[in-house]
Write a protein that holds these residues in place. Sequence first.
Motif, short mmCIF file in Angstrom:
data_model
loop_
_atom_site.label_atom_id
_atom_site.label_comp_id
_atom_site.label_asym_id
_atom_site.label_seq_id
_atom_site.Cartn_x
_atom_site.Cartn_y
_atom_site.Cartn_z
N LYS A 197 28.72 19.92 -31.40
CA LYS A 197 28.58 21.38 -31.86
C LYS A 197 28.38 21.42 -33.33
O LYS A 197 27.74 22.30 -33.60
CB LYS A 197 30.04 21.69 -31.39
CG LYS A 197 30.06 23.53 -31.69
CD LYS A 197 31.43 23.86 -31.49
CE LYS A 197 31.53 25.37 -31.89
NZ LYS A 197 32.94 25.85 -31.44
N GLU A 198 28.79 20.41 -34.09
CA GLU A 198 28.46 20.23 -35.53
C GLU A 198 28.71 18.86 -35.89
O GLU A 198 29.35 18.27 -35.27
CB GLU A 198 29.36 21.22 -36.12
CG GLU A 198 30.78 21.25 -35.96
CD GLU A 198 31.61 22.27 -36.52
OE1 GLU A 198 32.92 22.01 -36.76
OE2 GLU A 198 31.12 23.24 -37.00
N ARG A 200 24.90 20.00 -37.69
CA ARG A 200 23.67 20.24 -37.27
C ARG A 200 22.51 19.77 -38.31
O ARG A 200 22.96 20.13 -39.60
CB ARG A 200 23.45 21.56 -36.55
CG ARG A 200 24.31 22.19 -35.82
CD ARG A 200 24.16 21.17 -34.40
NE ARG A 200 23.35 21.90 -33.21
CZ ARG A 200 23.71 22.64 -32.56
NH1 ARG A 200 24.87 23.06 -32.40
NH2 ARG A 200 22.73 23.24 -31.75
N PRO A 201 21.25 19.50 -37.89
CA PRO A 201 20.82 19.30 -36.64
C PRO A 201 21.52 18.12 -36.13
O PRO A 201 21.95 17.10 -36.78
CB PRO A 201 19.28 18.94 -37.05
CG PRO A 201 19.17 18.72 -38.29
CD PRO A 201 20.18 19.28 -39.11
N SER A 202 21.28 17.86 -34.59
CA SER A 202 22.08 16.70 -33.92
C SER A 202 21.10 16.51 -32.79
O SER A 202 20.13 17.31 -32.42
CB SER A 202 23.35 17.28 -33.75
OG SER A 202 23.46 18.41 -32.81
N ALA A 204 22.27 17.85 -29.81
CA ALA A 204 22.03 19.08 -29.20
C ALA A 204 20.97 19.92 -29.47
O ALA A 204 20.31 20.30 -28.54
CB ALA A 204 23.33 19.85 -29.57
N ASP A 205 20.38 19.75 -30.78
CA ASP A 205 18.92 20.32 -31.08
C ASP A 205 18.01 19.72 -30.20
O ASP A 205 16.74 20.51 -30.11
CB ASP A 205 18.74 20.57 -32.46
CG ASP A 205 19.87 21.33 -33.20
OD1 ASP A 205 20.10 22.55 -32.97
OD2 ASP A 205 20.75 20.74 -33.93
N GLU A 223 28.63 24.81 -26.42
CA GLU A 223 28.52 23.77 -27.44
C GLU A 223 29.90 23.18 -27.62
O GLU A 223 30.96 23.72 -27.71
CB GLU A 223 28.15 24.03 -28.62
CG GLU A 223 26.59 24.79 -28.70
CD GLU A 223 26.34 25.27 -29.95
OE1 GLU A 223 27.16 25.51 -30.80
OE2 GLU A 223 25.03 25.64 -30.33
#
Length: 308
Positions: A197-198, A200-202, A204-205, A223
């Motif tokens: 979730k955090e 970011r960026p990660s 997930a992105d 997320e």
Amino acid sequence: MDLRQLRYFAAVARERNFTRAAQALNIAQPPLSRQIQLLEEELGVALIIRSSRPIRLTDAGRLFYEQALQVLGRVDQMKDATRRVGANRNRLLSIGFVASTLYGGLPLLVRKLRQNAPELDIQLLEMLSIQQIPALKEGRIDLGFGRLLHNDPNVTSTVLREERLVAALPRRTALAGETGPLALADLTGQKLIVYPKEPRPSYADQVLALLQDRLVQPAEVLEVREIQTALGLVAAESGICIIPSSARQMRSDVEYRLIGDPGALSPVILNHRAGDSSRYLAMVKALIGDMYAENPAWLEANNLPRRP
């Protein structure tokens, strides 16, 4: 809250008696009781049921006791490692890693490194890809294994391999009942779980950008902080998660299907400080080369050939 209070509380929780805990700590009982009271006031919850004999921990107290033991144990490990390095008995090598690399070649690499350099005190620190860059520049780690490309000139990155992505699916779904590669388009209208979730960026992105490039619109995006939580939610039939294929080993109560899109890949990246010429870095690179030359089953099943 300080380490002294944690040690005091751990002693009381272990002895189940203030008098015995004070004797074990070699202090008087009144200051011990006062420190536990201050700790409870700071936390805003009762940790100990004092009316029982022997005293008992509340639910919050049991949780706090477990966490306190972990913190105190880690502090002791830090002391021992620091003393060994300070006495020149060991050379410390700190390696940052994203969780999913534990299911690829990282454990084998660490074992080989310990065999080839027994004088090393290897410290493994789980951290996200974006966290590894400042950790390298600040000297908190020496190497990092991540999945996120960057443009910081002070950190050199090498893409070791491209790992195929898979969809983790709840078992009782139509997509899980089919075989063969899964098309990204099949995820349109599905509830998607991404991590972390955090910050970011990660990773997930990376996943969200891949879907956006293919014009895939999930019905909802949830997320979460880590891959373990994401896969647990998949098992609970709360959505679908896209993960690196080696991470399929993490849970056996969900179904996995390789994603057929040729661009559905996640790099495994070795990060280190620019200009680092240490023999241990050279050793790590040589060991990785040897591992890949052996073409182990996990590499063949989960990855595409390395980039030139």
